[in-house]
Write a protein that holds these residues in place. Structure first.
Motif, mmCIF file in Angstrom:
data_model
loop_
_atom_site.group_PDB
_atom_site.id
_atom_site.type_symbol
_atom_site.label_atom_id
_atom_site.label_comp_id
_atom_site.label_asym_id
_atom_site.label_seq_id
_atom_site.Cartn_x
_atom_site.Cartn_y
_atom_site.Cartn_z
ATOM 1 N N VAL A 6 0.836 -1.205 0.000
ATOM 2 C CA VAL A 6 0.000 0.000 0.000
ATOM 3 C C VAL A 6 0.868 1.250 0.000
ATOM 4 N N ARG A 7 1.833 1.301 0.892
ATOM 5 C CA ARG A 7 2.679 2.495 0.989
ATOM 6 C C ARG A 7 3.417 2.760 -0.321
ATOM 7 N N ALA A 8 3.921 1.710 -0.951
ATOM 8 C CA ALA A 8 4.646 1.880 -2.208
ATOM 9 C C ALA A 8 3.712 2.355 -3.315
ATOM 10 N N ALA A 9 2.531 1.754 -3.413
ATOM 11 C CA ALA A 9 1.595 2.128 -4.477
ATOM 12 C C ALA A 9 1.064 3.534 -4.289
ATOM 13 N N VAL A 10 0.732 3.909 -3.056
ATOM 14 C CA VAL A 10 0.237 5.275 -2.807
ATOM 15 C C VAL A 10 1.330 6.296 -3.115
ATOM 16 N N ALA A 11 2.550 6.008 -2.710
ATOM 17 C CA ALA A 11 3.655 6.926 -3.003
ATOM 18 C C ALA A 11 3.870 7.059 -4.506
ATOM 19 N N ASP A 12 3.826 5.944 -5.217
ATOM 20 C CA ASP A 12 4.001 5.985 -6.672
ATOM 21 C C ASP A 12 2.867 6.756 -7.341
ATOM 22 N N ALA A 13 1.639 6.525 -6.884
ATOM 23 C CA ALA A 13 0.493 7.210 -7.474
ATOM 24 C C ALA A 13 0.565 8.702 -7.221
ATOM 25 N N ALA A 14 0.882 9.099 -5.994
ATOM 26 C CA ALA A 14 0.975 10.523 -5.671
ATOM 27 C C ALA A 14 2.085 11.197 -6.478
ATOM 28 N N ALA A 15 3.193 10.478 -6.665
ATOM 29 C CA ALA A 15 4.291 11.040 -7.469
ATOM 30 C C ALA A 15 3.871 11.204 -8.920
ATOM 31 N N ALA A 16 3.183 10.201 -9.456
ATOM 32 C CA ALA A 16 2.741 10.266 -10.856
ATOM 33 C C ALA A 16 1.709 11.358 -11.070
ATOM 34 N N LEU A 17 0.856 11.579 -10.078
ATOM 35 C CA LEU A 17 -0.189 12.598 -10.193
ATOM 36 C C LEU A 17 0.324 13.994 -9.845
ATOM 37 N N GLY A 18 1.459 14.054 -9.174
ATOM 38 C CA GLY A 18 1.962 15.350 -8.732
ATOM 39 C C GLY A 18 1.309 15.826 -7.447
ATOM 40 N N GLY A 19 0.807 14.880 -6.645
ATOM 41 C CA GLY A 19 0.136 15.208 -5.389
ATOM 42 C C GLY A 19 -1.156 14.432 -5.274
ATOM 43 N N LEU A 20 -1.897 14.724 -4.220
ATOM 44 C CA LEU A 20 -3.140 13.999 -3.990
ATOM 45 C C LEU A 20 -4.136 14.913 -3.282
ATOM 46 N N ARG B 144 -4.964 1.318 6.199
ATOM 47 C CA ARG B 144 -3.628 1.342 5.595
ATOM 48 C C ARG B 144 -3.539 2.376 4.483
ATOM 49 N N VAL B 145 -4.558 2.421 3.622
ATOM 50 C CA VAL B 145 -4.522 3.356 2.500
ATOM 51 C C VAL B 145 -4.617 4.795 2.998
ATOM 52 N N ALA B 146 -5.530 5.059 3.918
ATOM 53 C CA ALA B 146 -5.674 6.415 4.449
ATOM 54 C C ALA B 146 -4.395 6.866 5.137
#
Length: 251
Positions: free
Chosen positions: A60-74, A110-112
């Protein structure tokens, strides 16, 4: 509508069903959207796909970090990943109780937990959890599932209280029975699928199953910057199942 223009959203369980409908609606209304799911093979542009197992904190931590990086934030988290369960308290063993709780409740935690640092940097932060009418109405043969969704409802209120002063709104949607692939599999496994579908339709006052797009629209309302005064709210999308008590139809 373009109320999500410039915003970044993350949808768990977004490869199918309610999650997919929500991800596509947010994207259509201007958001950049990343999807987290166990199987993202069906996810394509404009959605960004990230594989994650919500029962595994490192994943979860890796995927959320990757997604936030790809999106430029959340700015928006839609906590939608979940599994179903049938039976009374006698019908599922301890392992199944732990498994479903791990996905439906601790998975959201975990995701939150992983998303909060990015959400705190947003001016329009919102979390929407997918709950259920099972949290507020006693349904037969749904003891385990109902327990998890009752926990999601309480968790939503607690999170809303914890994070409101950080500018993060937290609410949930409470769908009735939604016509999703999971419900389809449930019906297929019934001794008489047509009779089971008719029974599920009949218990909702509208006489039909809820559509995934209708739940997605409710999620979008709660997540939208136009709903800035809405937090700690549960929004029923259940065809009137929770609140209406109709007389029997005239013969």
């Amino acid at each position: 509508m373009s109320d999500f223009e410039g915003l970044r959203a993350l949808v768990t369980g977004g490869a199918s069903g309610i999650g997919r409908a929500t991800a596509e609606l947010l994207a259509a209304r201007g958001a950049r959207v990343a999807v987290l799911d166990l199987d993202v093979s069906s996810v394509g542009e404009p959605l960004l796909a990230h594989r994650a197992d919500v029962t595994d904190d490192a994943s979860v931590r890796a995927a959320v970090a990757d997604a936030a990086a790809a999106l430029g934030g959340l700015d928006i988290l839609v906590n939608n990943a979940g599994v179903g369960a049938q039976g009374t308290v006698e019908d599922n063993d301890d392992a199944e109780w732990h498994r479903v709780m791990d996905v439906n409740v601790v998975g959201m935690v975990r995701v939150a937990r992983a998303a909060l640092p990015a959400l705190r940097r947003s001016s329009h932060a919102a979390i929407v959890n997918t709950c259920s009418v099972a949290a507020t109405a006693g349904l037969p043969q749904r003891a385990l599932y109902s327990a998890t969704k009752g926990a999601v409802y309480a968790l939503t209120l607690a999170m809303a209280a914890d994070h409101v002063r950080e500018g993060i709104r937290v609410s949930c949607v409470n769908p009735g029975t939604v016509d999703t692939p999971w419900v389809g599999r449930l019906l297929d496994a019934a001794p008489d699928p047509a009779a089971e579908r008719a029974a599920l339709q009949a218990r909702q006052p509208t006489g039909r199953l809820v559509r995934a797009a209708e739940v997605a629209a409710a999620v979008a309302y709660l997540a939208s910057p136009l709903s800035g005064a809405v937090t700690g709210t549960s929004l029923a999308v259940d065809g009137g199942m929770q609140g209406l008590r109709l007389r029997p139809a005239a013969r």
